[in-house]
Enzyme design. Sequence first.
Site, PDB file in Angstrom:
ATOM      1  N   ASP A 296       4.117 -10.306 -15.937  1.00  0.00           N
ATOM      2  CA  ASP A 296       3.536  -9.100 -16.516  1.00  0.00           C
ATOM      3  C   ASP A 296       2.157  -8.815 -15.918  1.00  0.00           C
ATOM      4  OD1 ASP A 296       3.754  -7.091 -18.647  1.00  0.00           O
ATOM      5  OD2 ASP A 296       2.083  -8.153 -19.573  1.00  0.00           O
TER       6      ASP A 296
ATOM      7  N   GLU B 188       5.361  -7.482 -11.799  1.00  0.00           N
ATOM      8  CA  GLU B 188       5.037  -6.117 -12.210  1.00  0.00           C
ATOM      9  C   GLU B 188       3.656  -5.814 -11.643  1.00  0.00           C
ATOM     10  OE1 GLU B 188       4.192  -3.288 -16.077  1.00  0.00           O
ATOM     11  OE2 GLU B 188       3.369  -5.288 -15.946  1.00  0.00           O
TER      12      GLU B 188
END
Length: 553
Positions: free
Chosen positions: A201, A243
């Site tokens: 993330d 990401e």
Amino acid sequence: MINDLWYKNAVIYCLSVETFQDSNGDGVGDFPGLMRRLDYLHGMGIDAIWLMPFQASPGKDDGYDISNYYDIDPRFGTLGDFVEFTHAAKQRGIRVLIDIVVNHTSDQHPWFQSARSDPNSPYRDWYVWSKTKPKDADQGMVFPGVQESTWTLDDKAGEYYFHRFYKFQPDLNTANPEVQAEILKIMGFWIQLGVNGFRMDAVPFVIADKGADEQKPQQQYDLLRWFRALLQWRKGDAVILAEANVPPKQNLQYFGDDGDRMHMMFNFQVNQTLFYALASADTKPLIKALDETRARPDTAQWGTFLRNHDELDLGRLTEAQRKLVFDHFGPDPDMQLYERGIRRRLAPMLGGDRRRLELAYSLMLSMPGTPVLRYGDEIGMGDDLSLPERNGARTPMQWSDEPQGGFSRSDKTVLPVISEGPYGFAHVNVASQRRDPNSFLNWTERMIRMRREAPEIGWGAYSVVETGEKDVLAMRYDWRNNSVLLLHNLCDYPHKIALDLKMGEIGLRLIDIADGGHSQAEDDGRHHILLEPYGYRWYRIGGLDYILRRTEI
Ligand code: GLC
């Protein structure tokens, strides 16, 4: 480094345990429920599951606010259930990736609670503090319009703490060697429990310098190399899918010139221009994005996608392009979010038009990279915009026309199941689509099979073939003496195109991989192909069965 390259030609399916299948009737999905649905996923032909966060969490950002990295949210089951699940997935040859959210913790995490309570706490320096309010505190918010600041005063600590995301998500001080060691420990823990890697993330923020005095924070790319090294040393097929929504010229920093950093990255540039292409039928910006993201080390791979659990971020388009996508796919302000995106699911954005849905998926599956599908998109699920922010596209999976769409026996589910309108579970569900050979679900399954049988796309080099039409995209991939040619007509009227193949291939047939409608060159040496409105074709170039020529890696 030992490295199994399975992810170069694979299909990944993203799901949230919370909204997939409830097994105990408490209204919340859980691991035993997910296990019962594994054969469904296996049947679809996917290679890997990406699980959204399922660790202990107050759940204020759908689990992206973790309060214990070493345990799972009790609503989803126990660690024992988790291990049963990874085992069951492995038995079916399905790999498991999980989200790793280490840019920040929940403010309820014991580390933060200790850090704020005592300046001498061993965890004080695990977070990022400032005695005074930094001048740029009202800048750099990830959720503009909802989030007010990136620095918030903590009453107990008497200091401001930094939070790139919501204020209940204090940033970890990732420059602190103790924090770095802890991140590696977290990865090692889940690897030991059977996972095959991570969707990491917010990577640019994880590795950025953080602090009140940072005017131009630099990225500490070495960290990425350490993360990768740990994985590879512990498990040779483990990968990180990053990401990192960064401008294309930074991509190679994330992959590493020698391919020694992130194995995979989501291709946000292609994602946004693909939606622009779908809205405008103009393929030029997409072709440019493909070109800008062409370079990558041999072992690296893009993750290509249409929609994910967040808003469709259009922040990299020009203002005029963004406006056009908004006008077509999210005209109502309530469909838009964070001043840059659209919070709808794919099917309603495309007006439920089967031709456009097929076109969108066929395009996505033919982009260079590994496709990442989102649960529910395979049956054309809709959204519920009465739910706040991104939750509208996170409703429970619709399995059947039974109460709660077969998701749960409870009357009250964690998020409401879509029950009204054309996307309600009575109309859109897995059970009925399984029985219908022409359903979107069965179409998706066939496409996944076709995509996996075209390893040229995952492994090969692409080139754009000139068609003379800006609303037709023709791409060919070449890899180890095999070639495929993929055609997409993005507009709502038919196009007849003429294609020149390479010298030496002129006499070759184009074999339609999907339906046997082959094409032979005409007298002028060119292939003349009629594409219907929103039509697409997948061809293999040449008459020989490619299986004969396929080499395993
Ligand atoms: C990522 C996630 C998003 C989450 C945020 C904070 O952008 O995709 O859902 O809110 O990180 O962790």
